[in-house]
Structures are given as C-alpha cells and as structure tokens.
Design a protein around this motif. Sequence first.
Motif, PDB file in Angstrom:
ATOM      1  N   LEU A  44       0.830  -1.201   0.000  1.00 26.47           N
ATOM      2  CA  LEU A  44       0.000   0.000   0.000  1.00 26.47           C
ATOM      3  C   LEU A  44       0.868   1.257   0.000  1.00 26.47           C
ATOM      4  N   THR A  45       1.889   1.268   0.831  1.00 27.47           N
ATOM      5  CA  THR A  45       2.791   2.418   0.893  1.00 27.47           C
ATOM      6  C   THR A  45       3.487   2.639  -0.449  1.00 27.47           C
ATOM      7  N   SER A  46       3.996   1.562  -1.040  1.00 31.12           N
ATOM      8  CA  SER A  46       4.672   1.678  -2.335  1.00 31.12           C
ATOM      9  C   SER A  46       3.715   2.155  -3.417  1.00 31.12           C
ATOM     10  N   ASP A  47       2.497   1.615  -3.420  1.00 35.82           N
ATOM     11  CA  ASP A  47       1.506   2.036  -4.409  1.00 35.82           C
ATOM     12  C   ASP A  47       1.164   3.516  -4.273  1.00 35.82           C
ATOM     13  N   ILE A  48       0.929   3.957  -3.051  1.00 37.67           N
ATOM     14  CA  ILE A  48       0.559   5.358  -2.834  1.00 37.67           C
ATOM     15  C   ILE A  48       1.685   6.281  -3.271  1.00 37.67           C
ATOM     16  N   LEU A  49       2.927   5.935  -2.919  1.00 36.33           N
ATOM     17  CA  LEU A  49       4.057   6.781  -3.307  1.00 36.33           C
ATOM     18  C   LEU A  49       4.245   6.808  -4.822  1.00 36.33           C
ATOM     19  N   PHE A  50       4.142   5.651  -5.474  1.00 33.24           N
ATOM     20  CA  PHE A  50       4.392   5.601  -6.906  1.00 33.24           C
ATOM     21  C   PHE A  50       3.228   6.177  -7.701  1.00 33.24           C
ATOM     22  N   TYR A  51       2.036   5.625  -7.514  1.00 34.93           N
ATOM     23  CA  TYR A  51       0.895   6.059  -8.329  1.00 34.93           C
ATOM     24  C   TYR A  51       0.401   7.449  -7.935  1.00 34.93           C
ATOM     25  N   GLY A  52       0.607   7.836  -6.679  1.00 37.13           N
ATOM     26  CA  GLY A  52       0.215   9.179  -6.266  1.00 37.13           C
ATOM     27  C   GLY A  52       1.005  10.253  -6.969  1.00 37.13           C
ATOM     28  N   SER A  53       2.256   9.956  -7.304  1.00 41.43           N
ATOM     29  CA  SER A  53       3.070  10.941  -8.013  1.00 41.43           C
ATOM     30  C   SER A  53       2.984  10.772  -9.527  1.00 41.43           C
ATOM     31  N   ALA A  54       2.778   9.547 -10.004  1.00 43.09           N
ATOM     32  CA  ALA A  54       2.759   9.296 -11.446  1.00 43.09           C
ATOM     33  C   ALA A  54       1.397   9.580 -12.071  1.00 43.09           C
ATOM     34  N   ASP A  55       0.324   9.176 -11.425  1.00 41.28           N
ATOM     35  CA  ASP A  55      -1.019   9.322 -11.991  1.00 41.28           C
ATOM     36  C   ASP A  55      -2.010   9.615 -10.867  1.00 41.28           C
ATOM     37  N   PRO A  56      -1.996  10.846 -10.333  1.00 44.06           N
ATOM     38  CA  PRO A  56      -2.839  11.151  -9.175  1.00 44.06           C
ATOM     39  C   PRO A  56      -4.336  10.985  -9.424  1.00 44.06           C
ATOM     40  N   ALA A  57      -4.783  11.168 -10.659  1.00 44.04           N
ATOM     41  CA  ALA A  57      -6.218  11.079 -10.950  1.00 44.04           C
ATOM     42  C   ALA A  57      -6.748   9.660 -10.777  1.00 44.04           C
ATOM     43  N   ASN A  58      -5.947   8.672 -11.125  1.00 43.62           N
ATOM     44  CA  ASN A  58      -6.385   7.273 -11.063  1.00 43.62           C
ATOM     45  C   ASN A  58      -5.679   6.472  -9.968  1.00 43.62           C
ATOM     46  N   ALA A  59      -4.985   7.147  -9.072  1.00 44.21           N
ATOM     47  CA  ALA A  59      -4.162   6.471  -8.070  1.00 44.21           C
ATOM     48  C   ALA A  59      -4.970   5.538  -7.177  1.00 44.21           C
ATOM     49  N   ALA A  60      -6.140   5.957  -6.750  1.00 44.96           N
ATOM     50  CA  ALA A  60      -6.939   5.130  -5.835  1.00 44.96           C
ATOM     51  C   ALA A  60      -7.395   3.844  -6.500  1.00 44.96           C
ATOM     52  N   MET A  61      -7.847   3.943  -7.734  1.00 44.89           N
ATOM     53  CA  MET A  61      -8.324   2.755  -8.443  1.00 44.89           C
ATOM     54  C   MET A  61      -7.170   1.784  -8.731  1.00 44.89           C
ATOM     55  N   ILE A  62      -6.051   2.309  -9.188  1.00 41.41           N
ATOM     56  CA  ILE A  62      -4.902   1.454  -9.502  1.00 41.41           C
ATOM     57  C   ILE A  62      -4.362   0.813  -8.233  1.00 41.41           C
ATOM     58  N   THR A  63      -4.316   1.556  -7.146  1.00 44.72           N
ATOM     59  CA  THR A  63      -3.845   1.025  -5.863  1.00 44.72           C
ATOM     60  C   THR A  63      -4.748  -0.102  -5.374  1.00 44.72           C
ATOM     61  N   ALA A  64      -6.054   0.067  -5.490  1.00 43.95           N
ATOM     62  CA  ALA A  64      -6.993  -0.977  -5.058  1.00 43.95           C
ATOM     63  C   ALA A  64      -6.804  -2.256  -5.874  1.00 43.95           C
ATOM     64  N   ILE A  65      -6.637  -2.107  -7.182  1.00 41.38           N
ATOM     65  CA  ILE A  65      -6.420  -3.279  -8.047  1.00 41.38           C
ATOM     66  C   ILE A  65      -5.104  -3.958  -7.700  1.00 41.38           C
ATOM     67  N   ASP A  66      -4.062  -3.169  -7.496  1.00 39.83           N
ATOM     68  CA  ASP A  66      -2.755  -3.743  -7.183  1.00 39.83           C
ATOM     69  C   ASP A  66      -2.767  -4.448  -5.827  1.00 39.83           C
ATOM     70  N   LEU A  67      -3.457  -3.897  -4.846  1.00 45.11           N
ATOM     71  CA  LEU A  67      -3.551  -4.551  -3.536  1.00 45.11           C
ATOM     72  C   LEU A  67      -4.326  -5.868  -3.633  1.00 45.11           C
ATOM     73  N   PHE A  68      -5.364  -5.889  -4.455  1.00 45.88           N
ATOM     74  CA  PHE A  68      -6.109  -7.132  -4.681  1.00 45.88           C
ATOM     75  C   PHE A  68      -5.188  -8.183  -5.302  1.00 45.88           C
ATOM     76  N   LEU A  69      -4.408  -7.794  -6.311  1.00 39.07           N
ATOM     77  CA  LEU A  69      -3.488  -8.730  -6.960  1.00 39.07           C
ATOM     78  C   LEU A  69      -2.382  -9.181  -6.006  1.00 39.07           C
ATOM     79  N   THR A  70      -1.904  -8.267  -5.172  1.00 36.16           N
ATOM     80  CA  THR A  70      -0.875  -8.632  -4.186  1.00 36.16           C
ATOM     81  C   THR A  70      -1.412  -9.711  -3.250  1.00 36.16           C
ATOM     82  N   ASP A  71      -2.621  -9.524  -2.763  1.00 37.30           N
ATOM     83  CA  ASP A  71      -3.235 -10.506  -1.873  1.00 37.30           C
ATOM     84  C   ASP A  71      -3.456 -11.835  -2.598  1.00 37.30           C
TER      85      ASP A  71
END
Length: 124
Positions: A44-71
């Motif tokens: 979650l921390t890595s996703d927020i740092l990376f996607y929050g700076s790279a694509d702030p508009a879609n960061a929440a959606m991409i982070t949720a998908i990535d956390l689901f895949l991580t699990d």
Amino acid sequence: MRKILCMGMFSLLSFANCLAMDSLGLSESVKGSEARSQIKAAALTSDILFYGSADPANAAMITAIDLFLTDLYLKIDDSKYYKKADVDKCVKDVQVIGLLVMDPSQTVLTSKNCSDLKANGPII
C-alpha cells in the motif's frame, strides 16, 4: 513398552512446546495473517508513493487493483507460522523493488523472497 510410551510422551510434549513457542511469538516466527498484513501494508505504501506521483487522478483505483493482486499472489496460509526474517525480506523487496522497479503485486509474484515463503514445518 515403557520405553515407547516415554518416547511418545516426550515427542508430544516437545511438539506442544514448539507450538506454544510459535503462538506466543517466542520463536522468531510470525503468524501467516500478520505476515500477510505486513506485506500488504508495504504494498500500500509503495503504491501510494508511486501512483500518487505518477497518476494522481487514477491512483486510488490502480492502488486498489494492485492490492487485490498482491493478496491474490501471496501464497501464505493465515493459520501457519513463518520465519520473521523471511517475511522481513519480502517486505523489504516490496518496499524497494515495488516502488522503484515494478509494482508491488508483480514484485510479490516474481521476487524469490516473496514467492518462496515457506511455513514452519512440523517438529518431529
């Protein structure tokens, strides 16, 4: 017969002692559910740092998908115990590689430290 009974009791007490040591956290082991939460927190921390700076508009959606895949990619049994050092290596990979090279879910899938996490075996 007496010798067999004594050996059986000794084995049973040793096994019970190791289970008690794991469950009390005295054997440098982490329960699977705790290991999963540590790895997901690092993801979650890595996703927020990376996607929050790279694509702030879609960061929440991409982070949720990535956390689901991580699990999904984590091969951890929540009821078993894992060596704390091995879990820490996986967390470190997710924090570093997951942030700098690829996303955390792909890191969990491809990193040897994460994909080869083995539960503590039964004591014989």
